[in-house]
Design a protein around this motif. Structure first.
Motif, PDB file in Angstrom:
ATOM      1  N   PHE A 170       0.827  -1.209   0.000  1.00  0.00           N
ATOM      2  CA  PHE A 170       0.000   0.000   0.000  1.00  0.00           C
ATOM      3  C   PHE A 170       0.864   1.263   0.000  1.00  0.00           C
ATOM      4  CE2 PHE A 170      -2.401   3.277   2.372  1.00  0.00           C
ATOM      5  CZ  PHE A 170      -3.435   3.455   1.467  1.00  0.00           C
ATOM      6  N   ILE A 171       1.908   1.282   0.805  1.00  0.00           N
ATOM      7  CA  ILE A 171       2.797   2.445   0.843  1.00  0.00           C
ATOM      8  C   ILE A 171       3.474   2.630  -0.507  1.00  0.00           C
ATOM      9  CG2 ILE A 171       4.866   3.412   1.905  1.00  0.00           C
ATOM     10  CD1 ILE A 171       2.434   3.504   3.710  1.00  0.00           C
ATOM     11  N   ALA A 172       3.945   1.547  -1.100  1.00  0.00           N
ATOM     12  CA  ALA A 172       4.608   1.644  -2.403  1.00  0.00           C
ATOM     13  C   ALA A 172       3.655   2.165  -3.471  1.00  0.00           C
ATOM     14  CB  ALA A 172       5.159   0.276  -2.801  1.00  0.00           C
ATOM     15  N   GLY A 173       2.388   1.728  -3.441  1.00  0.00           N
ATOM     16  CA  GLY A 173       1.417   2.221  -4.415  1.00  0.00           C
ATOM     17  C   GLY A 173       1.193   3.716  -4.289  1.00  0.00           C
ATOM     18  N   ASN A 174       1.135   4.227  -3.050  1.00  0.00           N
ATOM     19  CA  ASN A 174       0.972   5.662  -2.846  1.00  0.00           C
ATOM     20  C   ASN A 174       2.185   6.449  -3.322  1.00  0.00           C
ATOM     21  OD1 ASN A 174      -1.532   6.675  -1.107  1.00  0.00           O
ATOM     22  ND2 ASN A 174      -1.053   4.584  -0.503  1.00  0.00           N
ATOM     23  N   VAL A 175       3.374   5.969  -2.977  1.00  0.00           N
ATOM     24  CA  VAL A 175       4.591   6.674  -3.386  1.00  0.00           C
ATOM     25  C   VAL A 175       4.771   6.597  -4.897  1.00  0.00           C
ATOM     26  CG1 VAL A 175       7.109   6.694  -3.163  1.00  0.00           C
ATOM     27  CG2 VAL A 175       5.684   6.301  -1.153  1.00  0.00           C
ATOM     28  N   PHE A 176       4.389   5.483  -5.484  1.00  0.00           N
ATOM     29  CA  PHE A 176       4.533   5.298  -6.927  1.00  0.00           C
ATOM     30  C   PHE A 176       3.750   6.358  -7.711  1.00  0.00           C
ATOM     31  CE2 PHE A 176       3.370   3.008 -10.904  1.00  0.00           C
ATOM     32  CZ  PHE A 176       4.655   2.869 -11.409  1.00  0.00           C
ATOM     33  N   THR A 177       2.630   6.806  -7.191  1.00  0.00           N
ATOM     34  CA  THR A 177       1.840   7.844  -7.864  1.00  0.00           C
ATOM     35  C   THR A 177       1.792   9.129  -7.043  1.00  0.00           C
ATOM     36  OG1 THR A 177      -0.293   8.269  -8.923  1.00  0.00           O
ATOM     37  CG2 THR A 177      -0.331   7.074  -6.851  1.00  0.00           C
ATOM     38  N   TRP A 178       2.874   9.402  -6.303  1.00  0.00           N
ATOM     39  CA  TRP A 178       2.913  10.561  -5.409  1.00  0.00           C
ATOM     40  C   TRP A 178       2.708  11.872  -6.163  1.00  0.00           C
ATOM     41  CZ3 TRP A 178       2.352  10.491  -0.424  1.00  0.00           C
ATOM     42  CH2 TRP A 178       2.710  11.585   0.367  1.00  0.00           C
ATOM     43  N   ASN A 179       3.252  11.977  -7.372  1.00  0.00           N
ATOM     44  CA  ASN A 179       3.095  13.207  -8.155  1.00  0.00           C
ATOM     45  C   ASN A 179       1.910  13.138  -9.115  1.00  0.00           C
ATOM     46  OD1 ASN A 179       4.078  11.357  -9.937  1.00  0.00           O
ATOM     47  ND2 ASN A 179       5.822  12.581 -10.641  1.00  0.00           N
ATOM     48  N   ASP A 180       1.106  12.098  -9.016  1.00  0.00           N
ATOM     49  CA  ASP A 180      -0.116  11.922  -9.807  1.00  0.00           C
ATOM     50  C   ASP A 180       0.161  11.611 -11.280  1.00  0.00           C
ATOM     51  OD1 ASP A 180      -2.665  11.636  -8.914  1.00  0.00           O
ATOM     52  OD2 ASP A 180      -3.354  13.610  -9.514  1.00  0.00           O
ATOM     53  N   TRP A 181       1.411  11.444 -11.655  1.00  0.00           N
ATOM     54  CA  TRP A 181       1.720  11.241 -13.068  1.00  0.00           C
ATOM     55  C   TRP A 181       1.175   9.903 -13.569  1.00  0.00           C
ATOM     56  CZ3 TRP A 181       5.554   7.557 -14.769  1.00  0.00           C
ATOM     57  CH2 TRP A 181       5.741   7.550 -16.151  1.00  0.00           C
ATOM     58  N   PHE A 182       1.468   8.824 -12.873  1.00  0.00           N
ATOM     59  CA  PHE A 182       1.035   7.512 -13.343  1.00  0.00           C
ATOM     60  C   PHE A 182      -0.486   7.392 -13.311  1.00  0.00           C
ATOM     61  CE2 PHE A 182       0.062   2.993 -12.780  1.00  0.00           C
ATOM     62  CZ  PHE A 182       0.778   2.446 -13.832  1.00  0.00           C
ATOM     63  N   ARG A 183      -1.128   7.935 -12.277  1.00  0.00           N
ATOM     64  CA  ARG A 183      -2.595   7.837 -12.186  1.00  0.00           C
ATOM     65  C   ARG A 183      -3.270   8.539 -13.355  1.00  0.00           C
ATOM     66  NH1 ARG A 183      -7.182  10.457  -9.981  1.00  0.00           N
ATOM     67  NH2 ARG A 183      -5.973  12.364  -9.666  1.00  0.00           N
ATOM     68  N   LEU A 184      -2.790   9.732 -13.705  1.00  0.00           N
ATOM     69  CA  LEU A 184      -3.382  10.469 -14.818  1.00  0.00           C
ATOM     70  C   LEU A 184      -3.088   9.796 -16.157  1.00  0.00           C
ATOM     71  CD1 LEU A 184      -2.605  14.126 -13.673  1.00  0.00           C
ATOM     72  CD2 LEU A 184      -4.787  12.912 -13.552  1.00  0.00           C
TER      73      LEU A 184
END
Length: 538
Positions: free
Chosen positions: A278-292
């Motif tokens: 869960f922590i890695a998933g949050n950090v992985f999209t911390w700047n919202d780039w991957f989610r967008l």
């Protein structure tokens, strides 16, 4: 000469593929019209096809007739599904979500989760005979975390879009992801007390193990590991994307591969892979780039759906159905009482009481929803088999007869209580939304039917009073459809700075402010046939 090759592998592949195909043909109708969760449908099919039904799925045979092997399979399967689901849950949260919503999460993961644990353990102690309070609190720790998989089925879909504000959906997802990993301290505190204080006189050793192994190694190291791996993975993928080294397929599957990597590596070093994912998933999209970048792609929801169906189909087949009513130590009535009272008292009262201190829960209505929809699911099964694995090691210690009997009784009680709580939660939360819809639609349908009947009876229509504004010949203008909450532009729902990709113009902001009135006023306005909010030209 061709011959039939009816092996277990061929049977399982046929059943899983056939069920996914059949469910896929009616999935929209089942989920968006009947509002039934895929977890409930898969659980029912697992019961029908398992050893207590058609006997096409035979878990014990797959485990070579060994209960120990079957327990290991259940633990590994739940770890795998939780790991993937928690990375996906972390990825779908907005930019720097954990940092922006730390106040709400601190309340939900601190006081709320602690009270949930104490209430669950107290109910188990009061209703399940033969357990000490320490043992009951260990059982209660297994069913304390809310489940991210079942939570996703509740906060997604047409019903959620219409009735659940997006900020509330996100805080439920974030809490269910974080509290899965944070169930470790509650569980192992009780297990260490039981082993080192109640079964031996090594209290100091048990306290030392709890702080060093559980808090520092298992929890703290998992958080650090998740941050490091998530950040490195984000930077590497961003660099590869900028240099055009990664294709679209590998880009989309990157988060799932990240989950598998963390589950495997954390499993090897013995840390909390659930929390690390869960922590890695949050950090992985911390700047919202991957989610967008993946907002319009359907690969992640597809994998999510396949995992949901598969694991709950397996749960339906592997659950100890025959043991629920045949265990003399725990009558079925007591299990039923635990299942009902845990759902009613474990979470709703404390969330309702403390919702004033949780910024993202803005009304009593939202507090009731957030309190009620705290399902018990895969995470509870995960902690169940972690507990059984721990108690299996305790059984090997030099214990006297009464101590050995207590360990075995705790294993039986934990297994039955946790399984029954999971099944109760899947059923109750799976049928709640259809009952809500029936409760909303039925009175309106009856009223319309009575109105038509009275209008067709001479002289009777005049007995029913009508207000001047709603006379028979008057036509009421329909209310404009403002759409689901997540399509409104509400500046109060945006966490942190607005990314350039979704920057709002001043006209859009003003339009969002005009449309973002209180839901309760809107519902009351609809009941009266007019808006309660100020009339504005948008």
């Amino acid at each position: 000469m061709p011959t039939l090759v009816i092996t277990d592998f061929n049977i399982v592949c046929s059943i899983l593929g056939g069920f996914v195909l059949a469910f896929g043909l009616v999935s929209f109708f089942v989920k968006e019209r009947l509002y039934l969760s895929e977890a409930l449908i898969a659980l029912i099919m697992g019961i029908a096809l398992g050893p207590h039904g058609a006997k096409l799925i035979r878990p014990l045979i797959y485990a070579k007739d060994s209960e120990e092997n079957l327990d290991a399979i259940n633990l590994a399967f739940s770890r795998l599904v939780l790991g993937v689901q928690l990375v996906l849950a972390g990825v779908q949260l907005p930019q720097k979500y954990l940092a922006h919503e730390w106040k709400s999460l601190a309340m939900l993961l601190g006081p709320v989760m602690t009270v949930m644990w104490l209430v669950s353990g107290t109910l188990v102690y009061a209703l399940i005979p033969g357990l000490t309070y320490v043992q009951a609190l260990a059982v209660g720790a297994c069913i304390t975390p809310t489940d991210p998989i079942l939570s996703n089925t509740i906060v997604k879909g047409k019903f959620a879009d219409k009735h659940i504000p997006v900020p509330l959906q996100r805080i439920i997802i974030a809490e269910s992801g974080a509290n899965d990993g944070l169930g470790y301290p509650f569980l192992f505190l009780m297990l260490y007390i039981y082993r080192y204080a109640m079964l031996s006189d090594r209290v100091g050793h048990g306290v030392g193990l709890f702080f060093t192994e559980t808090l520092l190694y298992t929890i703290a190291l998992s958080v650090v590991y998740g941050i490091v791996v998530g950040w490195v993975a984000k930077e590497l993928l961003h660099w590869a994307s900028l240099n055009r080294l990664v294709d679209r397929e590998s880009f989309l599957v990157f988060a799932i591969a990240l989950a598998l990597f963390i589950v495997g590596t954390c499993g090897m070093i013995g840390t909390d892979d659930v929390l690390a994912c869960f922590i890695a998933g949050n950090v992985f999209t911390w700047n919202d780039w991957f989610r967008l970048e993946t907002l319009d792609d359907s690969l992640q929801p597809t994998i999510d759906m396949l995992l949901n169906i598969t694991i709950f189909l397996w749960f339906g087949a592997v659950a100890p159905w025959t043991e629920f009513g045949n265990t003399l130590e725990i009558p079925f009535g007591r299990l039923l009482a635990v299942g009902i009272l845990v759902l009613l008292l474990r979470r709703p009262p404390v969330v309702l009481l403390l919702h004033w201190y949780i910024p993202r829960i803005k009304s009593i209505r939202e507090a009731i929803f957030a309190g009620y929809f705290g399902p018990i699911g895969v995470s509870a099964i995960f902690y169940l088999y972690v507990t059984i694995e721990f108690l299996a090691d305790v059984e090997k210690l030099p214990l006297d007869e009464s101590q050995l009997k207590g360990v075995k009784q705790m294993m039986i009680a934990t297994k039955l209580v946790v399984w029954f709580a999971v099944i109760s939660s899947v059923i109750v939360h799976g049928i709640t939304v259809p009952f809500i819809k029936i409760g909303n639609v039925l009175p309106v349908t009856i009223s319309r039917s009575v109105s038509r009947m009275t209008d067709n009876i001479p002289g009777l229509g005049g007995l029913i009073s009508r207000s001047p504004s709603r006379s028979r010949n008057s036509v009421s203008a329909p209310l404009p459809d403002v759409g689901p909450r997540d399509r409104r532009v509400n500046v109060s729902d945006i966490s942190g700075p607005i990314p350039p990709e979704v920057a709002l113009t001043s006209d859009q902001v003003e339009r969002g402010k005009a449309l973002a009135w209180d839901d309760e006023n809107l519902e009351r306005g609809r009941d009266r046939g007019q808006r309660s909010a100020p009339q504005q030209t948008v």
